[in-house]
Design an enzyme around this catalytic site. Structure first.
Site, mmCIF file in Angstrom:
data_model
loop_
_atom_site.group_PDB
_atom_site.id
_atom_site.type_symbol
_atom_site.label_atom_id
_atom_site.label_comp_id
_atom_site.label_asym_id
_atom_site.label_seq_id
_atom_site.Cartn_x
_atom_site.Cartn_y
_atom_site.Cartn_z
ATOM 1 N N LYS A 22 0.837 -1.218 0.000
ATOM 2 C CA LYS A 22 0.000 0.000 0.000
ATOM 3 C C LYS A 22 0.867 1.261 0.000
ATOM 4 C CE LYS A 22 -1.848 1.601 4.008
ATOM 5 N NZ LYS A 22 -1.579 3.001 4.368
ATOM 6 N N ASN A 23 1.844 1.307 0.892
ATOM 7 C CA ASN A 23 2.586 2.555 1.052
ATOM 8 C C ASN A 23 3.618 2.792 -0.052
ATOM 9 O OD1 ASN A 23 0.991 3.109 3.212
ATOM 10 N ND2 ASN A 23 2.502 2.541 4.777
ATOM 11 N N ARG A 92 -4.476 10.216 3.849
ATOM 12 C CA ARG A 92 -3.310 11.039 4.123
ATOM 13 C C ARG A 92 -2.401 11.175 2.897
ATOM 14 N NH1 ARG A 92 -0.413 14.385 7.622
ATOM 15 N NH2 ARG A 92 1.770 13.908 7.437
ATOM 16 N N CYS A 116 -5.926 7.992 8.637
ATOM 17 C CA CYS A 116 -6.182 7.406 9.950
ATOM 18 C C CYS A 116 -5.905 8.442 11.040
ATOM 19 C CB CYS A 116 -5.281 6.189 10.173
ATOM 20 S SG CYS A 116 -5.911 4.689 9.423
ATOM 21 N N ARG A 121 -1.267 15.011 12.500
ATOM 22 C CA ARG A 121 -0.371 14.596 11.414
ATOM 23 C C ARG A 121 -0.127 15.803 10.508
ATOM 24 N NH1 ARG A 121 -2.174 8.799 9.174
ATOM 25 N NH2 ARG A 121 -0.066 8.801 8.333
ATOM 26 N N PRO A 122 0.757 16.694 10.969
ATOM 27 C CA PRO A 122 0.983 17.926 10.211
ATOM 28 C C PRO A 122 1.694 17.651 8.885
ATOM 29 C CG PRO A 122 2.526 17.752 12.045
ATOM 30 C CD PRO A 122 1.610 16.575 12.150
ATOM 31 N N ILE A 123 1.666 18.653 7.996
ATOM 32 C CA ILE A 123 2.415 18.524 6.734
ATOM 33 C C ILE A 123 3.425 19.663 6.601
ATOM 34 C CG2 ILE A 123 0.682 17.165 5.479
ATOM 35 C CD1 ILE A 123 -0.191 19.816 4.127
ATOM 36 N N LEU A 125 6.525 19.820 7.194
ATOM 37 C CA LEU A 125 7.808 19.476 6.569
ATOM 38 C C LEU A 125 7.671 19.376 5.050
ATOM 39 C CD1 LEU A 125 9.038 16.759 9.106
ATOM 40 C CD2 LEU A 125 9.595 19.195 9.023
ATOM 41 N N ASP A 307 3.665 0.731 12.222
ATOM 42 C CA ASP A 307 2.488 0.079 11.620
ATOM 43 C C ASP A 307 2.297 -1.354 12.121
ATOM 44 O OD1 ASP A 307 2.198 2.403 10.205
ATOM 45 O OD2 ASP A 307 3.061 1.627 8.355
ATOM 46 N N ILE A 329 6.591 7.246 17.127
ATOM 47 C CA ILE A 329 6.338 7.943 15.852
ATOM 48 C C ILE A 329 5.070 8.793 15.913
ATOM 49 C CG2 ILE A 329 6.036 7.646 13.344
ATOM 50 C CD1 ILE A 329 8.743 6.640 14.265
ATOM 51 N N ARG A 399 -8.949 -0.182 3.536
ATOM 52 C CA ARG A 399 -7.993 0.838 3.070
ATOM 53 C C ARG A 399 -6.622 0.215 2.822
ATOM 54 N NH1 ARG A 399 -6.967 5.324 6.843
ATOM 55 N NH2 ARG A 399 -5.633 5.740 5.083
HETATM 56 N N1 EPU Z 1 5.493 14.758 10.698
HETATM 57 C C1 EPU Z 1 5.542 16.110 10.988
HETATM 58 N N2 EPU Z 1 5.469 16.988 9.964
HETATM 59 C C2 EPU Z 1 5.336 16.601 8.669
HETATM 60 C C3 EPU Z 1 5.300 15.220 8.366
HETATM 61 C C4 EPU Z 1 5.380 14.318 9.422
HETATM 62 O O1 EPU Z 1 5.640 16.499 12.148
HETATM 63 O O2 EPU Z 1 5.276 17.471 7.775
HETATM 64 C C5 EPU Z 1 5.542 13.782 11.793
HETATM 65 C C6 EPU Z 1 4.236 12.996 11.886
HETATM 66 O O3 EPU Z 1 3.263 13.703 12.620
HETATM 67 C C7 EPU Z 1 4.681 11.727 12.555
HETATM 68 C C8 EPU Z 1 6.096 11.524 12.013
HETATM 69 O O4 EPU Z 1 6.503 12.794 11.510
HETATM 70 O O5 EPU Z 1 4.716 11.916 13.927
HETATM 71 C C9 EPU Z 1 6.226 10.498 10.905
HETATM 72 O O6 EPU Z 1 5.345 10.803 9.861
HETATM 73 P P1 EPU Z 1 5.624 10.413 8.339
HETATM 74 O O7 EPU Z 1 5.539 11.661 7.532
HETATM 75 O O8 EPU Z 1 6.865 9.596 8.245
HETATM 76 O O9 EPU Z 1 4.384 9.481 8.035
HETATM 77 P P2 EPU Z 1 3.457 9.498 6.773
HETATM 78 O O10 EPU Z 1 4.240 9.720 5.530
HETATM 79 O O11 EPU Z 1 2.270 10.349 7.025
HETATM 80 C C10 EPU Z 1 3.743 6.946 6.299
HETATM 81 C C11 EPU Z 1 2.831 5.770 6.144
HETATM 82 C C12 EPU Z 1 2.227 5.405 7.491
HETATM 83 C C13 EPU Z 1 3.371 5.091 8.454
HETATM 84 C C14 EPU Z 1 4.339 6.282 8.533
HETATM 85 C C15 EPU Z 1 5.560 6.003 9.397
HETATM 86 C C16 EPU Z 1 2.022 6.074 3.899
HETATM 87 C C17 EPU Z 1 0.878 6.335 2.993
HETATM 88 N N3 EPU Z 1 1.770 6.097 5.206
HETATM 89 O O12 EPU Z 1 2.930 8.009 6.789
HETATM 90 O O13 EPU Z 1 1.453 4.241 7.287
HETATM 91 O O14 EPU Z 1 2.848 4.810 9.727
HETATM 92 O O15 EPU Z 1 4.793 6.618 7.218
HETATM 93 O O16 EPU Z 1 6.237 4.890 8.911
HETATM 94 O O17 EPU Z 1 3.119 5.813 3.441
HETATM 95 C C18 EPU Z 1 -0.228 2.667 7.734
HETATM 96 O O18 EPU Z 1 0.104 2.066 6.713
HETATM 97 O O19 EPU Z 1 -1.021 2.171 8.588
HETATM 98 C C19 EPU Z 1 0.305 3.997 7.986
HETATM 99 C C20 EPU Z 1 -0.249 4.844 8.841
#
Ligand code: EPU
Length: 419
Positions: A22-23, A92, A116, A121-123, A125, A307, A329, A399
């Site tokens: 998925k990811n 997301r 989820c 879950r800010p963006i 970065l 995960d 995380i 999902r």
């Molecule tokens: N974070 C920030 N600012 C940002 C981006 C992230 O503070 O701009 C923080 C997040 O809040 C979190 C940490 O950084 O605390 C890690 O977030 P990351 O950006 O790595 O996660 P993501 O890209 O949103 C992906 C997977 C998730 C998985 C995480 C960590 C996808 C679609 N989703 O999410 O998968 O848990 O990486 O490995 O790739 C799942 O499959 O169940 C799932 C939630």
């Protein structure tokens, strides 16, 4: 609303093939936008998140055709660069379209993404990295208006934490930024390597994925379309491994790289399982009585994946001995704890730490899975529990899992979907 009815206590035996990841597939599908032409993606799992991604691609003007687990995306003629809030809210990873659209169209308009509920879950970065490459991003009442075009140039960006999504977004945007883009402190997850491999198949000069520094040599010439097969899903594989760990039995999971799962299989081994690996295969034998293990701290790859935290906790809850989990995380990733308690688990929660005291066996209950992995963890627990469970929240499972109930039935689990 349908539920899974699970009658626990049956050992799992046999072979199962992990679905496409998925990811990986979500950013790869977004990346097909970069090339004016038809890309063909195989091992594409049948998930609701994939369906949303394909809907977004269609809305942007792509011609999308699905044949079994293969999807053809013809991105020759894009007609728009806006994604409506309805689709952004669904998941997301819709935010990955930001980088892809900036690279292809030089502009993007979308709202904050959903997904989820795992705490905030800010963006930030994603946005600061894209701004560092020259994108102008205006934020107005949850709507992001982004303009890139000729202002965008390669540069060096240091991620203060290795965000998976931010790394992917910068990789995609950098493809059409002239010059070298260097991401320092990049996420090292296998899904990033899969995205790099797809970009390379499109002719993009990108290297370093799997390590902390990724370099993209960008230019204004768009890449060419490509054919690509998505890697196997390590978290789906972890789900089957934790399930057999909990129920007992012997299962071989195929189609996944064993080294992607070392952190998980090490824990299952420590808990008393026997694990054998071969290229693209992991075989696990369990007595079904797991014992407590040393503290498990979730961490970026190659650490223990967040995960898989709920899945391992569910497997250990019906065993013996205690295990401490520390979730590093996400702020709020213990939604499985309360429903596991309703199944007889003894779990003490304090902030980001959960201590699981094995109770020697769980019992069935009617429970709700509040996010994707929480719901899958409840299925894991229910397969090993005495008696019948009813698990709701299947919209979360859809999902991320392609045929979870079908695969578990094939292994001997008593699980059916009921309205
Ligand atoms: N974070 C920030 N600012 C940002 C981006 C992230 O503070 O701009 C923080 C997040 O809040 C979190 C940490 O950084 O605390 C890690 O977030 P990351 O950006 O790595 O996660 P993501 O890209 O949103 C992906 C997977 C998730 C998985 C995480 C960590 C996808 C679609 N989703 O999410 O998968 O848990 O990486 O490995 O790739 C799942 O499959 O169940 C799932 C939630």
């Amino acid at each position: 609303m349908s539920v899974y009815r699970v009658t626990g206590g049956r050992k799992l035996n046999g072979q199962v093939t992990a679905q496409g990841a998925k990811n990986s597939v979500l950013p790869i599908l977004a990346a097909t936008l970069l090339a004016p032409g038809c890309s063909v993606i195989s091992n594409c799992p049948n998930l609701s998140d994939v369906a949303v991604t394909l809907e977004i691609l269609t809305l942007l003007g792509c011609r999308v055709e699905r044949m079994g687990d293969t999807v053809a995306i013809d991105a020759s003629a894009l007609s728009r660069a806006e994604i409506p809030p309805r689709l952004m809210r669904e998941m997301r990873s819709s935010v990955i379209f930001l980088g892809a659209l900036l690279a292809r169209s030089g502009t993007a308009e979308l709202s904050y993404p959903g997904g989820c509920e795992l705490g905030p879950r800010p963006i930030n970065l994603h946005l600061s990295a894209l701004r560092a490459l020259g994108a102008e991003i205006g934020e107005d009442q949850g709507c992001l208006r982004c303009r890139g075009g000729t202002a965008m140039r390669g540069g060096t960006f240091r991620l203060p934490l290795p965000s998976v999504g931010a790394t992917e977004n910068v990789m995609l945007a950098a493809v059409s930024c002239p010059g070298t883009t260097t991401i320092v402190g990049a996420a090292q997850e296998p899904e990033i390597v899969d995205l790099q491999n797809f970009l390379r198949a499109m002719g993009v000069r990108v290297s370093g994925a799997g390590g902390p520094v990724i370099t993209v040599e960008g230019n204004r010439t768009l890449p060419h379309p490509a054919r690509y097969t998505v890697m196997g899903d390590r978290i789906a594989a972890a789900t089957y491994l934790c399930a057999v760990g909990a129920t007992g039995g012997q299962v071989e999971v195929q189609g996944v790289e064993p080294e992607h799962l070392t952190a998980v299989t090490d824990c299952l081994q420590a808990a008393g399982c026997r694990v054998h690996t071969a290229p693209k295969r992991i075989s696990l034998t369990s007595s079904g009585r797991l014992k407590g293990i040393a503290p498990v701290r979730t961490a970026p790859y190659p650490g223990f994946p967040t995960d898989a935290q709920a899945l391992l906790m569910a497997a250990l809850a019906g065993g013996t001995g205690s295990t401490t989990f520390v979730e590093t995380i996400f702020d709020s990733r213990y939604r499985h704890v309360e429903p596991l308690r309703r199944m007889g688990a003894d779990i003490r929660l304090s902030g980001r730490t959960a201590v699981v005291y094995g109770t020697g066996g769980l019992h069935g209950a009617a429970v709700h899975g509040g996010d994707l992995r929480a719901a899958a963890a409840l299925v894991t627990a229910a397969l090993a529990a005495q008696g019948e469970s009813r698990i709701s929240g299947l919209e979360h499972i859809r999902r991320g899992y392609d045929g979870l109930d079908r695969n578990l039935r094939a292994l001997g689990g008593d699980i059916t979907e009921e309205p």
